[in-house]
Write a protein that holds these residues in place. Sequence first.
Motif, PDB file in Angstrom:
ATOM      1  N   VAL A 170       0.820  -1.212   0.000  1.00  0.00           N
ATOM      2  CA  VAL A 170       0.000   0.000   0.000  1.00  0.00           C
ATOM      3  C   VAL A 170       0.852   1.259   0.000  1.00  0.00           C
ATOM      4  CG1 VAL A 170      -1.973  -1.084   1.123  1.00  0.00           C
ATOM      5  CG2 VAL A 170      -0.178  -0.076   2.516  1.00  0.00           C
ATOM      6  N   ASN A 222      -1.099   7.387  -4.326  1.00  0.00           N
ATOM      7  CA  ASN A 222      -1.750   8.497  -5.009  1.00  0.00           C
ATOM      8  C   ASN A 222      -3.252   8.376  -4.851  1.00  0.00           C
ATOM      9  OD1 ASN A 222       0.627   9.664  -6.081  1.00  0.00           O
ATOM     10  ND2 ASN A 222       0.659   8.135  -7.704  1.00  0.00           N
ATOM     11  N   ASP A 223      -3.892   9.474  -4.545  1.00  0.00           N
ATOM     12  CA  ASP A 223      -5.349   9.476  -4.393  1.00  0.00           C
ATOM     13  C   ASP A 223      -5.981   9.735  -5.749  1.00  0.00           C
ATOM     14  OD1 ASP A 223      -7.933   9.621  -3.593  1.00  0.00           O
ATOM     15  OD2 ASP A 223      -7.747  11.572  -2.606  1.00  0.00           O
ATOM     16  N   HIS A 262      -0.600   2.410  -3.622  1.00  0.00           N
ATOM     17  CA  HIS A 262      -1.756   3.263  -3.338  1.00  0.00           C
ATOM     18  C   HIS A 262      -1.323   4.568  -2.680  1.00  0.00           C
ATOM     19  CE1 HIS A 262      -4.570   0.108  -4.423  1.00  0.00           C
ATOM     20  NE2 HIS A 262      -3.818  -0.728  -3.746  1.00  0.00           N
ATOM     21  N   SER A 282     -13.822   2.542  -0.659  1.00  0.00           N
ATOM     22  CA  SER A 282     -13.324   3.906  -0.765  1.00  0.00           C
ATOM     23  C   SER A 282     -11.828   3.952  -0.516  1.00  0.00           C
ATOM     24  CB  SER A 282     -14.041   4.799   0.248  1.00  0.00           C
ATOM     25  OG  SER A 282     -13.417   6.046   0.342  1.00  0.00           O
ATOM     26  N   ARG A 283     -11.159   4.843  -1.235  1.00  0.00           N
ATOM     27  CA  ARG A 283      -9.733   5.064  -0.987  1.00  0.00           C
ATOM     28  C   ARG A 283      -9.517   5.596   0.433  1.00  0.00           C
ATOM     29  NH1 ARG A 283      -6.441   2.764  -4.958  1.00  0.00           N
ATOM     30  NH2 ARG A 283      -7.415   3.049  -6.986  1.00  0.00           N
ATOM     31  N   THR A 316      -5.155   1.310   6.609  1.00  0.00           N
ATOM     32  CA  THR A 316      -3.694   1.235   6.558  1.00  0.00           C
ATOM     33  C   THR A 316      -3.078   1.932   7.760  1.00  0.00           C
ATOM     34  OG1 THR A 316      -3.752   1.201   4.137  1.00  0.00           O
ATOM     35  CG2 THR A 316      -1.662   1.781   5.178  1.00  0.00           C
ATOM     36  N   PHE A 337     -10.523  -5.127  -2.133  1.00  0.00           N
ATOM     37  CA  PHE A 337     -10.589  -3.909  -2.932  1.00  0.00           C
ATOM     38  C   PHE A 337     -10.438  -4.232  -4.416  1.00  0.00           C
ATOM     39  CE2 PHE A 337      -8.741  -0.258  -5.001  1.00  0.00           C
ATOM     40  CZ  PHE A 337      -9.446   0.809  -4.488  1.00  0.00           C
ATOM     41  N   GLU A 338      -9.420  -5.030  -4.749  1.00  0.00           N
ATOM     42  CA  GLU A 338      -9.145  -5.359  -6.149  1.00  0.00           C
ATOM     43  C   GLU A 338     -10.256  -6.228  -6.743  1.00  0.00           C
ATOM     44  OE1 GLU A 338      -5.322  -7.112  -5.882  1.00  0.00           O
ATOM     45  OE2 GLU A 338      -4.291  -5.215  -5.446  1.00  0.00           O
ATOM     46  N   GLU A 372      -8.949   9.544  -6.540  1.00  0.00           N
ATOM     47  CA  GLU A 372     -10.275  10.128  -6.446  1.00  0.00           C
ATOM     48  C   GLU A 372     -10.217  11.648  -6.275  1.00  0.00           C
ATOM     49  OE1 GLU A 372     -12.943   6.475  -4.646  1.00  0.00           O
ATOM     50  OE2 GLU A 372     -12.258   8.060  -3.329  1.00  0.00           O
ATOM     51  N   LEU A 397      -9.576   2.685   2.698  1.00  0.00           N
ATOM     52  CA  LEU A 397      -8.318   1.932   2.594  1.00  0.00           C
ATOM     53  C   LEU A 397      -7.196   2.646   3.343  1.00  0.00           C
ATOM     54  CD1 LEU A 397      -6.923  -0.524   1.245  1.00  0.00           C
ATOM     55  CD2 LEU A 397      -6.368   0.985  -0.662  1.00  0.00           C
ATOM     56  N   ALA A 398      -7.128   3.976   3.199  1.00  0.00           N
ATOM     57  CA  ALA A 398      -6.090   4.743   3.890  1.00  0.00           C
ATOM     58  C   ALA A 398      -6.271   4.659   5.405  1.00  0.00           C
ATOM     59  CB  ALA A 398      -6.132   6.203   3.429  1.00  0.00           C
TER      60      ALA A 398
END
Length: 486
Positions: free
Chosen positions: A134, A140-141, A138, A297-298, A305, A367-368, A143, A301-302
Motif C-alpha cells: 500500500v 496516489n489518491d 496506493h 473507498s480510498r 492502513t 478492494f481489487e 479520487e 483503505l487509507a
Amino acid sequence: MHAFQFPRFRLIVRHELRLMAKERLLWIAGGLFLLLVGYAVFNGLLQTSLRDNAQAALANADAQTRSAQLAQLQRIMAGEETPTPFGNPASPANMGGGLGAHYAIMPSVAMAPVALGQTDLFPSQFQVTYQSKVNFIHNNDIENPWHLLSGHFDLAFVVVYLLPLLIFALGYNLLSGEKEDGTLRLLLSQPLALATLIAGKIAVRAGVLLGAAVLTPLAVLLLARPQVLQASDATLWWVLLVGAYALFWFAVVVAVNAVGKSSAANAMMLMVAWVALVLVTPVLLNIAAAFVSPAPSRAELATRTRLATAQAMHDNAALLSSDYEHMDQPDALMPRDGSIHISGRPLGQARVERQVDDIMAPELSRFEAQLKRQQALVARYAVLSPAAVAYEGITALAGTGHRRHAHFMAQIDTYHHAWKAFFLPRIEQGRAITAADFSAMPAFHWQEEDRAAVRTQALRALLQLLAPALLLLSLAAWRLRRYRIV
C-alpha cells in the motif's frame, strides 16, 4: 447495389465531390477537424515520448546506482571505505528498502500515441521495496477531483467524441436537403435508385472523414514511430475499429434521414442521439456499476492502513524506540564473516512493514476483487454505448486500458513477493549482502500481455459496433421503400 447502378454511383460521387469542393463552410470545418487530429497525434506522440524517456532514464539510473553500490561494497570489504548508516550496501535493511530498490516499468506499445487512456491516473512504473504494497502502489489518491477532471487530448478523444459531430454536419440533410430544394424528385425521375443516391453521398463523406481521421494520423505515426510497422496487427485492428465506429454513426445518419423529417428535425434527432449514446449512457453505466458493485473507498483503505501501521508500530515499539548503536559503535556497520548487525530500529521497521502487509493483504484483495467486478459490469453493458465500446477497444490496442494495467499490477505483486522473500529473511538473520548477492537480487522483467486476448477484445468491440450499424441500415432500407419524395 445492382451492377447496372454502378455508373450512376460514380456520377453521384463525382457530383458530390464537386459540391463539397465549392462549399466554403465544409472547408473550414474540415480544416478545423484536420487541425484537431494533427494536435491530437502530436500530443499523443509527445506524451508517449516523455513517458518513454522518463522510463529509460529511470532504468539507466537504476543500473548506474546498482553498479556504484557494488563498487562501494567492494571498497568497504577491502577496508578502503567506512560505511554510513543509511548508505551501507552491505545492510539488507538498506538494500531492501529505498537504497537498493529498483523501478518496475510497464513499457509503451507501438500504438500508444493513439490513446493515452488513463496513464495520467495509473502510473506505469513503481519503485518496489520490502515495504507494504500500500505504501508504493496506493500512494496516489486517484479520487482527487482534479485528477478525475483532467486528462490528455488524444486521437481517441477526437474519434470517439468529435468524429460523430462532423459526420452529422455532413450528413444531417442527405435526403432532406435535396427534398427541400426540390431536386430529389428530379434526381429520382432518372434511372437512379434512392439507395444508390444515398450510397454515393455516404461514400464521399466517409472517404473524406476517414482520410483525415485514419490515413493522416497513420502516416504521421509511421514516420514518427517506426515500431508501428512491427505492430501491423494492432494497426489493422485500430483502422477497423475506427471504420466500424464511423459506419455506426453514418448508419444513424441514414436511419434519421429515412424517417423523412426536415433538415432541422434531423439535426435535432442526431444531436439527441449523440448526447444519449456518447455522454449520458457511459455515465449511467458507471453509476449503475458503482451502485451494484461499489468499490471500497480510498479513504477507507487509507484509514485501515493507518490503523494497521499503528498496531504494528505498537507491537514493535521496543525495537523502534531503541537507539542507533552505530552512534557509539561504528564497527557495527561492518559486515563480518557474511553477517552484519541489524540494529533495533531498522529491524523493527522491517517487521512493521511485514505485519502491515499481512494485515492489509485481505483488504487489498477485497478492494481489487470489487474493482474487477465493477469493471466487468461496465465492460458487459458497454454495448449500450458505441462510444464506450470504441474507446475500450482503442485503449486496449494502445496498451493503455484496464486489462493491460491489471496485467502489470499482477506482475508487480509477484515481484514484490520475490523482493520480500529475498531481503526480509536476511534482515531477520543479520546476513550481510555480498557481491555475489547483487546478481541474485530479484529483477523485474516485463512480460507483455497475451496478444490473442487483445485481438479478442478488439474483435468483440468490432462486432459490437457492426451489429447495431447493420441493424440500423436494415431498418433504414426498409423505411426508404416507403420514403415520400414530395
